[in-house]
Design a protein around this motif. Sequence first.
Motif, mmCIF file in Angstrom:
data_model
loop_
_atom_site.group_PDB
_atom_site.id
_atom_site.type_symbol
_atom_site.label_atom_id
_atom_site.label_comp_id
_atom_site.label_asym_id
_atom_site.label_seq_id
_atom_site.Cartn_x
_atom_site.Cartn_y
_atom_site.Cartn_z
ATOM 1 N N GLY A 26 0.826 -1.204 0.000
ATOM 2 C CA GLY A 26 0.000 0.000 0.000
ATOM 3 C C GLY A 26 0.856 1.248 0.000
ATOM 4 N N ASP A 27 0.510 2.195 0.861
ATOM 5 C CA ASP A 27 1.238 3.477 0.897
ATOM 6 C C ASP A 27 2.485 3.436 1.777
ATOM 7 O OD1 ASP A 27 0.221 3.517 3.469
ATOM 8 O OD2 ASP A 27 -1.072 5.256 3.144
ATOM 9 N N GLY A 28 2.847 2.256 2.269
ATOM 10 C CA GLY A 28 4.094 2.097 3.022
ATOM 11 C C GLY A 28 4.006 2.410 4.504
ATOM 12 N N THR A 29 2.800 2.630 5.034
ATOM 13 C CA THR A 29 2.703 3.009 6.450
ATOM 14 C C THR A 29 3.207 1.913 7.382
ATOM 15 O OG1 THR A 29 0.376 2.360 6.522
ATOM 16 C CG2 THR A 29 0.841 4.687 6.162
ATOM 17 N N MET A 30 2.978 0.646 7.041
ATOM 18 C CA MET A 30 3.442 -0.430 7.924
ATOM 19 C C MET A 30 4.965 -0.513 7.936
ATOM 20 S SD MET A 30 2.418 -2.533 10.105
ATOM 21 C CE MET A 30 2.637 -4.083 10.905
ATOM 22 N N LEU A 31 5.574 -0.473 6.756
ATOM 23 C CA LEU A 31 7.038 -0.504 6.714
ATOM 24 C C LEU A 31 7.646 0.708 7.392
ATOM 25 C CD1 LEU A 31 8.016 -1.971 3.235
ATOM 26 C CD2 LEU A 31 8.701 -2.808 5.478
ATOM 27 N N ARG A 58 7.639 8.587 1.786
ATOM 28 C CA ARG A 58 7.851 8.193 3.186
ATOM 29 C C ARG A 58 9.266 7.696 3.445
ATOM 30 N NH1 ARG A 58 2.411 6.716 3.495
ATOM 31 N NH2 ARG A 58 1.573 7.564 5.406
ATOM 32 N N GLY A 59 10.018 7.468 2.388
ATOM 33 C CA GLY A 59 11.360 6.917 2.554
ATOM 34 C C GLY A 59 11.356 5.407 2.666
ATOM 35 N N VAL A 60 10.302 4.765 2.166
ATOM 36 C CA VAL A 60 10.184 3.311 2.193
ATOM 37 C C VAL A 60 10.662 2.766 0.853
ATOM 38 C CG1 VAL A 60 8.500 1.424 2.225
ATOM 39 C CG2 VAL A 60 8.303 3.292 3.868
ATOM 40 N N ASN A 61 11.569 1.793 0.885
ATOM 41 C CA ASN A 61 12.030 1.137 -0.335
ATOM 42 C C ASN A 61 10.880 0.336 -0.919
ATOM 43 O OD1 ASN A 61 14.745 2.003 -0.069
ATOM 44 N ND2 ASN A 61 15.125 0.345 1.388
ATOM 45 N N VAL A 62 10.570 0.580 -2.184
ATOM 46 C CA VAL A 62 9.435 -0.097 -2.806
ATOM 47 C C VAL A 62 9.809 -0.555 -4.209
ATOM 48 C CG1 VAL A 62 8.418 2.055 -3.679
ATOM 49 C CG2 VAL A 62 6.947 0.074 -3.285
ATOM 50 N N ILE A 63 9.290 -1.716 -4.571
ATOM 51 C CA ILE A 63 9.441 -2.270 -5.913
ATOM 52 C C ILE A 63 8.046 -2.306 -6.521
ATOM 53 C CG2 ILE A 63 10.071 -4.307 -7.263
ATOM 54 C CD1 ILE A 63 11.963 -5.030 -4.856
ATOM 55 N N GLN A 64 7.888 -1.681 -7.681
ATOM 56 C CA GLN A 64 6.589 -1.705 -8.338
ATOM 57 C C GLN A 64 6.499 -2.986 -9.153
ATOM 58 O OE1 GLN A 64 5.513 1.705 -10.743
ATOM 59 N NE2 GLN A 64 3.346 1.265 -10.399
#
Length: 194
Positions: A26-31, A58-64
């Motif tokens: 999602g929007d990275g809130t958990m990470l 948020r500064g969360v590493n994400v892979i689309q």
Amino acid sequence: MSDLATKQRIARLVPQGARVLDLGCGDGTMLDLLQRERGCTGYGIEIDDANVLACVQRGVNVIQRDLGAGLDLFDDQAFDVVLQLDTLQHLHNTETMLRETARVGRMGIVAFPNFAHWPNRVSVARGRMPVTRRLPYEWYDTPNIRVGTFKDFEVLARKNALQILDGFGLQDGREVRWLPNLLAGTAVFRFQRG
């Protein structure tokens, strides 16, 4: 899964400093929460453009990536914990993703709406699909392609040689260990390869 108390309960299941993969982040809130409060590192996987942007902000590493493509980018046991929070009910390849979760992570944590929660049962008994805070969509516009129960996951885990380390329900941010299939809107499980 938007309730902060629920996220904090699940975050406590993740060991301090763990390397985490969050599937359908999602929007990275958990990470973000895990990074700030538990000292964790890792990645999220998300397909939605707006959510990927929110993760980056948020500064969360994400892979689309579409989870339907699998987790072949990751080696066996590459992560301490793999999260699937409100993801299972959206997947066409549920069993494959559970096995992949157990392959790439030393431990998996899943959370999903428990369709056997008593208000849902009452709705079905009245002849209607439930619309609740946990299942907020009408049957014709829901993003959920499947519904499951606490008990259903136990059967699925056994079928796929997964060892359940812990299972409980969450209702209004509190743990439900007595009759979770009936009394909890969210089912939560920690598991590993059997």
